[in-house]
Design a protein around this motif. Sequence first.
Motif, PDB file in Angstrom:
ATOM      1  N   LYS A   7       0.851  -1.179   0.000  1.00  0.00           N
ATOM      2  CA  LYS A   7       0.000   0.000   0.000  1.00  0.00           C
ATOM      3  C   LYS A   7       0.893   1.238   0.000  1.00  0.00           C
ATOM      4  O   LYS A   7       2.077   1.153   0.344  1.00  0.00           O
ATOM      5  N   PRO A   8       0.334   2.401  -0.373  1.00  0.00           N
ATOM      6  CA  PRO A   8       1.141   3.621  -0.316  1.00  0.00           C
ATOM      7  C   PRO A   8       1.790   3.798   1.053  1.00  0.00           C
ATOM      8  O   PRO A   8       1.165   3.583   2.090  1.00  0.00           O
ATOM      9  N   LYS A  24       2.338   6.324  -4.420  1.00  0.00           N
ATOM     10  CA  LYS A  24       0.982   6.661  -4.823  1.00  0.00           C
ATOM     11  C   LYS A  24       0.385   5.467  -5.557  1.00  0.00           C
ATOM     12  O   LYS A  24       1.049   4.817  -6.344  1.00  0.00           O
ATOM     13  N   SER A  25      -0.886   5.205  -5.295  1.00  0.00           N
ATOM     14  CA  SER A  25      -1.563   4.101  -5.953  1.00  0.00           C
ATOM     15  C   SER A  25      -2.999   4.511  -6.248  1.00  0.00           C
ATOM     16  O   SER A  25      -3.753   4.830  -5.347  1.00  0.00           O
ATOM     17  N   GLU A  26      -3.323   4.537  -7.534  1.00  0.00           N
ATOM     18  CA  GLU A  26      -4.689   4.796  -7.972  1.00  0.00           C
ATOM     19  C   GLU A  26      -5.080   3.663  -8.902  1.00  0.00           C
ATOM     20  O   GLU A  26      -4.232   2.925  -9.372  1.00  0.00           O
ATOM     21  N   GLU A  27      -6.341   3.556  -9.195  1.00  0.00           N
ATOM     22  CA  GLU A  27      -6.818   2.480 -10.047  1.00  0.00           C
ATOM     23  C   GLU A  27      -6.064   2.466 -11.382  1.00  0.00           C
ATOM     24  O   GLU A  27      -6.159   3.393 -12.167  1.00  0.00           O
ATOM     25  N   HIS A  29      -2.877   2.787 -11.866  1.00  0.00           N
ATOM     26  CA  HIS A  29      -1.637   3.565 -11.875  1.00  0.00           C
ATOM     27  C   HIS A  29      -0.898   3.361 -10.558  1.00  0.00           C
ATOM     28  O   HIS A  29      -1.507   3.308  -9.494  1.00  0.00           O
ATOM     29  N   LEU A  30       0.416   3.284 -10.669  1.00  0.00           N
ATOM     30  CA  LEU A  30       1.248   3.076  -9.491  1.00  0.00           C
ATOM     31  C   LEU A  30       2.498   3.931  -9.636  1.00  0.00           C
ATOM     32  O   LEU A  30       3.106   3.981 -10.705  1.00  0.00           O
ATOM     33  N   ARG A  31       2.884   4.629  -8.568  1.00  0.00           N
ATOM     34  CA  ARG A  31       4.120   5.401  -8.573  1.00  0.00           C
ATOM     35  C   ARG A  31       5.035   4.809  -7.506  1.00  0.00           C
ATOM     36  O   ARG A  31       4.621   4.616  -6.353  1.00  0.00           O
TER      37      ARG A  31
END
Length: 56
Positions: A7-8, A24-27, A29-31
């Motif tokens: 998780k972030p 960062k984690s969005e649907e 997308h991952l940074r």
Amino acid sequence: MLVIGRKPGEYVMLDDDIMVKVVKSEEGHLRLAIEAPKEVKITRGELFEEQQQNNK
């Protein structure tokens, strides 16, 4: 290949000196943040594959 969920804010360590942290984690997308010694070469996957194709 090892597959783990993070998780972030969570991270994994490679040996004692390389940290890969999810920032960062969005649907879809991952940074990631990668902290490693300067002598460690880090290459994005698409560039690595392109280099491999060019070396053939």
